[in-house]
Design an enzyme around this catalytic site. Sequence first.
Site, mmCIF file in Angstrom:
data_model
loop_
_atom_site.group_PDB
_atom_site.id
_atom_site.type_symbol
_atom_site.label_atom_id
_atom_site.label_comp_id
_atom_site.label_asym_id
_atom_site.label_seq_id
_atom_site.Cartn_x
_atom_site.Cartn_y
_atom_site.Cartn_z
ATOM 1 N N ASP A 54 0.853 -1.183 0.000
ATOM 2 C CA ASP A 54 0.000 0.000 0.000
ATOM 3 C C ASP A 54 0.894 1.240 0.000
ATOM 4 O O ASP A 54 1.874 1.308 0.762
ATOM 5 C CB ASP A 54 -0.915 0.021 1.229
ATOM 6 C CG ASP A 54 -1.932 1.143 1.175
ATOM 7 O OD1 ASP A 54 -3.016 0.925 0.609
ATOM 8 O OD2 ASP A 54 -1.635 2.246 1.685
ATOM 9 N N ASN A 65 -2.951 12.611 -3.920
ATOM 10 C CA ASN A 65 -4.050 12.983 -4.813
ATOM 11 C C ASN A 65 -4.655 14.331 -4.447
ATOM 12 O O ASN A 65 -4.986 15.134 -5.324
ATOM 13 C CB ASN A 65 -5.148 11.915 -4.772
ATOM 14 C CG ASN A 65 -4.800 10.705 -5.625
ATOM 15 O OD1 ASN A 65 -4.086 10.820 -6.623
ATOM 16 N ND2 ASN A 65 -5.311 9.553 -5.237
ATOM 17 N N GLU A 123 -4.616 2.105 -4.460
ATOM 18 C CA GLU A 123 -3.155 2.192 -4.322
ATOM 19 C C GLU A 123 -2.560 0.895 -3.784
ATOM 20 O O GLU A 123 -1.407 0.876 -3.334
ATOM 21 C CB GLU A 123 -2.770 3.359 -3.401
ATOM 22 C CG GLU A 123 -3.154 3.182 -1.936
ATOM 23 C CD GLU A 123 -4.551 3.678 -1.609
ATOM 24 O OE1 GLU A 123 -4.790 4.017 -0.437
ATOM 25 O OE2 GLU A 123 -5.398 3.740 -2.528
#
Length: 370
Positions: free
Chosen positions: A248, A256, A291
């Site tokens: 992860d 983002n 992700e």
Amino acid sequence: MPLNIDAAAPPPNGERRPEPYAGREHKRVVMLAIFSLAWISTVLAWTLMALGGISSPALRDVFVANLVFHPLMFAAVSGRMLPERVVEMMCLLFATGICAACMVLRLYFPSYGGRIDLEPLYLWIPVIYVFAFIVAGHKSSLRISLGIMALFLVISLPYLLQSPSPRFANFTIQLHMVSAVLVAALYFFSSYQQRLQVAQLTMDELATLSHTDELTRLPNRRRISQVVGYELARFERYGSGFALIMIDIDHFKDVNDRFGHPVGDRALKALALRARQALRDGDTLGRWGGEEFVIVLPEAGLDDALRKAHALCAHVARAPLIDDLPITISCGVASVTPADTAESLFHRADAALYTAKQHGRNRAESAAPA
């Protein structure tokens, strides 16, 4: 989300597919054998006709042309001096030229080509059209065949317009009729074959897309589930262990939010490239979603997988993935045990990933046995 496990799915790595080079080498050997046999058969035919007293200057010239052409092509193929497609086209042109020359001699110069028999000659001409559709593409083969057919028509038309021998005229007219029907049939079958190839290509592309993540071009969640199902089946049958690493990206939401989703997408693609650099050929890296990524490590125990995960964390953190943006990852590691199912194995790897996040990120943690 329930896992779609297909235990019969083929392994994504180590698949044995026929190599294009092997196919080309086989074709090269076949071409060498054909040129050798053609040269030998020419020598035998010339010898038998000479002994039988049925040879002629025209036939002698044809035999000489063959005896020169076939060794040249043999040398070109064996020495790889010319591409195979060029050699094939040269053979097609040579066969067309020989048939055209023999037709001219027999129809217009009977004193020189009188020993040439039209019936066997006209049997060879349709073979030329078949060869044209083999060596050329779908549309190119049609153009080549029509050009060859027009050449033979131009050669024979003046003869047919005179007062020809009824026997020769009949054979010649039938040759053109059969040639037209044959070219049309070959074009029809070539079109059908091309449509089948396009359909097969479309099916293969759809199959690939159904197992590929659109952004990173890695195996997607469905494909990873199939790989795990395959490894579980191997483990149950042969005792061949394997391990999972769940990955992860740390603080990916902040990336983002601060820089926008295009930068986040670039980071995902960059991570996919860098992670692949640290893996073995037999390992499978895929995007699990968002992700999160998953690595399947065949023939790996928990300690080996944990070392691999630590090394991967360090490899990613060593330098920015994109521009000057530092990105780190956290990893959760789990190795298969007899009590595991696919769901429990992923659950333990995900729990280990959560532990790595709780302990400060940019690290790897291993899961407790099932």
